[in-house]
Design a protein around this motif. Sequence first.
Motif, PDB file in Angstrom:
ATOM      1  N   PRO A 332      43.979  15.350  40.222  1.00 43.13           N
ATOM      2  CA  PRO A 332      43.119  16.595  40.238  1.00 43.13           C
ATOM      3  C   PRO A 332      43.047  16.999  41.793  1.00 43.13           C
ATOM      4  N   ARG A 335      46.143  19.110  42.236  1.00 43.31           N
ATOM      5  CA  ARG A 335      46.105  20.178  41.606  1.00 43.31           C
ATOM      6  C   ARG A 335      45.116  21.198  42.119  1.00 43.31           C
ATOM      7  N   ASP A 336      44.032  20.784  42.667  1.00 46.28           N
ATOM      8  CA  ASP A 336      42.951  21.647  43.241  1.00 46.28           C
ATOM      9  C   ASP A 336      43.426  22.165  44.461  1.00 46.28           C
ATOM     10  N   ARG A 337      44.297  21.571  45.358  1.00 50.07           N
ATOM     11  CA  ARG A 337      44.899  22.007  46.700  1.00 50.07           C
ATOM     12  C   ARG A 337      45.905  22.985  46.592  1.00 50.07           C
ATOM     13  N   ALA A 340      44.175  26.484  45.171  1.00 45.26           N
ATOM     14  CA  ALA A 340      43.952  27.012  46.343  1.00 45.26           C
ATOM     15  C   ALA A 340      45.003  27.805  47.060  1.00 45.26           C
TER      16      ALA A 340
END
Length: 465
Positions: A332, A335-337, A340
Motif C-alpha cells: 500500500p 501503491r499510494d505513492r 499520486a
Amino acid sequence: MEDLSTASAAEIASAVSTKSVSARSVVASTLERIARIDGRVNSFTDVLSDRALARADAVDAARQRGQAIGPLAGVPFAVKNLFDVAGLPTRAGAKINRDRVPAERDATLIARLEAAGAILVGALNMGEFAYDFTGENIHDGPTRNPHDLEHMSGGSSGGSGGAVAAGLVPLTLGSDTNGSIRVPSAFCGCFGLKPTYGRLSRAGSFPFVGSLDHLGPIARSVTDLALAYDAMQGPDPADPVETDRGIEAVRPTLDAGIGDLRVGVAGGYFARGGDAEAFAAVQHLGHALGCDRTVDIPEAARARAAAYLITAAEGATLHLDRLRSRAEDFDPAVRDRLIAGAMIPAPYLERAQRFRRHYRTAVLDLFRDVDVILAPSTPCRAPRLGQKTFVLDGVELPVRANIGVFTQPISFIGLPVAAVPVWLDDGLPLGVQIIGAPWREDVVLRIARYLEKEGHVRAPVAAFA
C-alpha cells in the motif's frame, strides 16, 4: 583461510588463484553460512546452491588446466532481485512479478562478474519496485541490520547491504535511483559505489526511474569495489542508456594516495536537517583529509523536490497497467505513492526537467575548485524496524520519505559517489558520500581507499553467535 566471513573478495581470489583453497570449498562454506545466519537477517530471497557449486567446479577445473581464471576467481557474490538471473522470475521485490516468466539469461553485470571468475550464489531482498529507503518488504519481510537486528538495513538495496555486513558474501550488486546503494551502505556499515549515470550497463535489470537509475557494487573494502567496478565496465548494445563509455581501470591507481586532490565539505543544505552525528562524521573525514574549505551546492532543496517529481511521475508511468489491474497486490505504501505520481500535471514535470539541466551546470562548475565534495549519506543512524517517523532539526517527519534527503540531490544529476562507513562510537555506523565529477570514479575511490588505509573508515562483519 579458515574464516571466510572476514575475507575480502581480493583475498579470496588470491587464495583461489594460488591454490591455497578451492573455489568449491569457498562456495560450500558460503552456502553453509547463509543457511546458518540468514534466517536472522533475511537478506536472501533465492539461494542458487547447485548453480554456484557447478560454477565453482568449473573455476577449479580451469585453474587445474592452467587457464586464466580471472581477477575475481572463486569470489561468491549475490545480486538485488531486480537483476535478471537465468531461471528465476525477476521479482523486483514485488508480489506481482512472481508471475513473470523466468529470465532466459543473466543481466549483463552478472555475466561480466562471472567472466572475471566470480560466482553467483543468490538473489537478495529489496523494497518493492525499489520505491523504498527502509529495507522493509511487505511480501518477503524486512532485511534486518546485521549490527542490530531491531534496526533497518536501509533500502531499497537492503538485502545487498545486509548480506555484506553479515559476512554472507564479500560482494553484492544493488541499484541506486535516489540513494538505494548509499543508504544501505550507511546503515549497515559497508562501502558502496554509485557510478556515474550510464557508466555501468543496466541491461537485464528491472527499471524504476529510467532517467535516474544506476547499478553498482556494495562490499567490505574499497579494493573490492574497484575490482568489481573494473570487471563490469564496457559498452553494451543491449543497455537502454546510450553513453560513450571507455574502459577505466581504477584498481592500479587505487593506492596512489590523495596527493594534491582538493576536498570540500558540503555546507548549507547538507549541514542542517539531520542529527549532529551525521555532520560530525563528515567533519571527521574532512579533518582527516586536511580539508579547510566549505562548498555550497546551490539549490539542493529544489533539486530534491524536482527529483521527487520525476521519480513519482516516471515510476507511475511504468506501473499504470499494474495499478489498474492488480492494485491490491502492491505494498500500500508503494501503491499510494505511484497513484499520486500518476496525477502530477505535465507542466510540473517539464519544469523539473528544465531545472535539472540548470542545476547540473551549476554543480559541475563547483568542480573547477575541488575534486571531491563530502556530504552525509543519511540524516541519522539506522532507525528501528517499523519506525514511521523521526525528528530532524526539531521537526517530526515520515521516515520512509526523508531518509534520502542528502542522497537525492546528488543522483538527480548522475554524479559518481563512493559511500564510506564511519564509526564514531560503539553505536551503529554513519555514512559519508565522497562525490566526484562525472566519470571520476577513480578519484572518489582513491579518496575512499586512503581513508580506509588510515583507519578512518571500515566495514567490519557483524558479530553473530
